[in-house]
Each structure stands twice: as C-alpha cells, then as structure tokens.
Write a protein that holds these residues in place. Structure first.
Motif, short mmCIF file in Angstrom:
data_model
loop_
_atom_site.label_atom_id
_atom_site.label_comp_id
_atom_site.label_asym_id
_atom_site.label_seq_id
_atom_site.Cartn_x
_atom_site.Cartn_y
_atom_site.Cartn_z
N MET A 1 39.27 37.44 37.10
CA MET A 1 38.02 38.02 36.70
C MET A 1 36.91 37.64 37.67
O MET A 1 35.95 38.38 37.84
CB MET A 1 37.65 37.57 35.29
CG MET A 1 36.43 38.29 34.76
SD MET A 1 36.26 38.02 33.00
CE MET A 1 34.62 37.38 32.97
N GLY A 2 37.00 36.54 38.37
CA GLY A 2 35.95 36.09 39.26
C GLY A 2 35.98 36.80 40.61
O GLY A 2 35.80 36.17 41.63
N ASN A 3 36.22 38.08 40.60
CA ASN A 3 36.27 38.85 41.84
C ASN A 3 34.86 39.05 42.38
O ASN A 3 34.02 39.66 41.75
CB ASN A 3 36.95 40.20 41.57
CG ASN A 3 37.16 41.00 42.85
OD1 ASN A 3 36.73 40.59 43.92
ND2 ASN A 3 37.83 42.12 42.70
N SER A 4 34.61 38.49 43.56
CA SER A 4 33.26 38.60 44.14
C SER A 4 33.18 39.73 45.15
O SER A 4 32.35 39.72 46.04
CB SER A 4 32.88 37.27 44.80
OG SER A 4 33.78 37.01 45.86
N CYS A 5 34.08 40.71 45.01
CA CYS A 5 34.11 41.83 45.93
C CYS A 5 32.85 42.68 45.79
O CYS A 5 32.45 43.03 44.68
CB CYS A 5 35.34 42.70 45.63
SG CYS A 5 35.52 44.08 46.74
N ASN A 6 32.19 42.93 46.89
CA ASN A 6 31.05 43.84 46.87
C ASN A 6 31.55 45.24 47.13
O ASN A 6 32.15 45.50 48.16
CB ASN A 6 30.03 43.45 47.97
CG ASN A 6 29.31 42.17 47.61
OD1 ASN A 6 29.06 41.91 46.44
ND2 ASN A 6 28.98 41.39 48.62
N TYR A 7 31.30 46.12 46.19
CA TYR A 7 31.74 47.49 46.34
C TYR A 7 30.72 48.28 47.12
O TYR A 7 29.53 48.29 46.79
CB TYR A 7 31.97 48.13 44.97
CG TYR A 7 33.15 47.54 44.24
CD1 TYR A 7 34.41 47.58 44.80
CD2 TYR A 7 32.99 46.96 42.99
CE1 TYR A 7 35.51 47.04 44.14
CE2 TYR A 7 34.08 46.43 42.31
CZ TYR A 7 35.34 46.48 42.90
OH TYR A 7 36.41 45.95 42.24
N ILE A 8 31.20 48.98 48.14
CA ILE A 8 30.32 49.78 48.98
C ILE A 8 30.82 51.22 48.93
O ILE A 8 31.90 51.52 49.46
CB ILE A 8 30.29 49.27 50.43
CG1 ILE A 8 29.84 47.81 50.44
CG2 ILE A 8 29.39 50.15 51.30
CD1 ILE A 8 30.03 47.11 51.77
N PRO A 9 30.05 52.12 48.29
CA PRO A 9 30.49 53.52 48.25
C PRO A 9 30.35 54.18 49.62
O PRO A 9 29.58 53.71 50.46
CB PRO A 9 29.55 54.16 47.23
CG PRO A 9 28.37 53.27 47.16
CD PRO A 9 28.81 51.89 47.57
N PRO A 10 31.09 55.27 49.84
CA PRO A 10 30.95 55.99 51.11
C PRO A 10 29.55 56.58 51.28
O PRO A 10 28.81 56.74 50.31
CB PRO A 10 31.99 57.12 51.00
CG PRO A 10 32.89 56.74 49.89
CD PRO A 10 32.10 55.85 48.98
N LEU A 11 29.22 56.91 52.50
CA LEU A 11 27.97 57.58 52.84
C LEU A 11 27.77 58.79 51.93
O LEU A 11 28.72 59.51 51.64
CB LEU A 11 28.08 58.05 54.29
CG LEU A 11 26.87 58.70 54.95
CD1 LEU A 11 25.78 57.65 55.17
CD2 LEU A 11 27.29 59.30 56.29
N SER A 12 26.55 58.98 51.45
CA SER A 12 26.19 60.15 50.62
C SER A 12 27.02 60.29 49.36
O SER A 12 27.20 61.40 48.85
CB SER A 12 26.29 61.45 51.44
OG SER A 12 25.45 61.40 52.55
N PHE A 13 27.51 59.17 48.82
CA PHE A 13 28.33 59.23 47.60
C PHE A 13 27.47 59.58 46.39
O PHE A 13 26.37 59.07 46.22
CB PHE A 13 29.02 57.88 47.34
CG PHE A 13 29.76 57.87 46.04
CD1 PHE A 13 31.02 58.43 45.95
CD2 PHE A 13 29.19 57.33 44.89
CE1 PHE A 13 31.71 58.45 44.75
CE2 PHE A 13 29.86 57.34 43.68
CZ PHE A 13 31.13 57.90 43.61
N SER A 14 28.02 60.44 45.53
CA SER A 14 27.37 60.75 44.26
C SER A 14 28.38 61.39 43.31
O SER A 14 29.23 62.17 43.75
CB SER A 14 26.21 61.73 44.49
OG SER A 14 25.55 61.98 43.26
#
Length: 172
Positions: A1-14
């Motif tokens: 549960m202690g996942n410190s992953c930073n999620y980065i969406p793709p360019l222009s994601f929506s």
C-alpha cells in the motif's frame, strides 16, 4: 500500500467519457506515463490516430505486457483522401463496448485527437458545434484548425451499429 509512485498522465490527457465505460484522449504516451496508464486507466484498447509507422520498442513492449489491443489508424490530417473511411474505422471501435476502456491518442493530443473527439461529441453525444469548437480550442492551445473544425461540422456517417454493443453514453 505504501506505493510512492507519482503518476504522470500523457500530454494533453483528459477523460472524454467516464461513466460505466471509460474513454480518454491524450498525446503519444511516453515511458514515464506507463505506470499511470497501467494503474489508473486499465485500458483494453488504444487507438492511435497519427502518422508514425513504428512504435518505440518501449511502447511496443508495454502494450504487449499489459495485453492492450493497439489499433493504428493512419491519419496525417482531415485532408487525407480516405479520411472518411479512417474516421469510420475509429467510430466502429468506439461504438463497441467490448473495446472499453479506450485511450485515443495522436502525437501531441491536439489536432487529430481533437477531430476524433469532436466527431464523437457531435455524433454520439449530441454536443453543439459551439461546445465542440470551444473544447477543440482548449486542447489546440487556441490554434484554430479551420480545416479541422470544418471537417467536424460537415462529417456525417452511415455507420450501422448493433444496439447491444453500443456504449451507454452514445445517442447514435
């Protein structure tokens, strides 16, 4: 549960639609976006509308590992001679719930993705052209693609869609 992953969406994601089915738009995913796509979107299908013929080895491997169906719809611009058939190819995928969740992406997520989303908004969701033009403008950074907007305005299709395969959001 202690996942410190930073999620980065793709360019222009929506998100385009996010009810029982999920439809998203973006620019071309890069390796730093893969964790976001894998852990947040749980995609079944990616539709690429663009002119790149080869996938990067990293992207190809990611798609294979995640068992994501990848569909390349070759599109340079809305002026392509066979653009109506290409757009119908995209629509055939989008109106089939078996393909969801779906990400539609182009290279930057602006013009080609904007045209596809504009057509979806017009034909499947009944949006006004004013709303479609406004959304297109937001994603294209205010760069008006006059030919793109004219194409969205004029595009019609005779696509036959089985009702039982149609996603909830579609009024088609």
């Amino acid at each position: 549960m202690g996942n410190s992953c930073n999620y980065i969406p793709p360019l222009s994601f929506s998100p385009v639609v996010g009810t029982d089915v999920s439809l998203y738009r973006s620019g071309y995913p890069m390796p730093l976006n893969y964790a976001f796509i894998r852990d947040q979107l749980h995609l079944k299908t990616i539709i690429y509308v663009g002119d790149k013929e080869e996938l990067s080895p990293e992207y190809d491997e990611f798609l294979r590992q995640e068992k994501i169906q990848f569909r390349r719809i070759h599109m340079v611009s809305c002026r392509d001679p066979d653009i109506h058939e290409r757009m119908n190819e995209v629509l055939r995928l989008v109106v089939d719930v078996d393909n969801y969740p779906i990400l539609i992406h182009s290279n930057k997520g602006k013009h080609r993705a904007g045209v596809v989303v504009g057509i979806i908004r017009k034909l499947l969701q009944g949006w006004s052209l004013a709303g479609i033009y406004q959304e297109y403008g937001i994603f294209s950074g205010g760069l008006k693609g006059e030919a793109d907007l004219e194409f969205i305005t004029m595009f019609e299709t005779k696509l036959a869609v089985p009702r039982k395969k149609m996603p909830d959001f579609a009024i088609f």
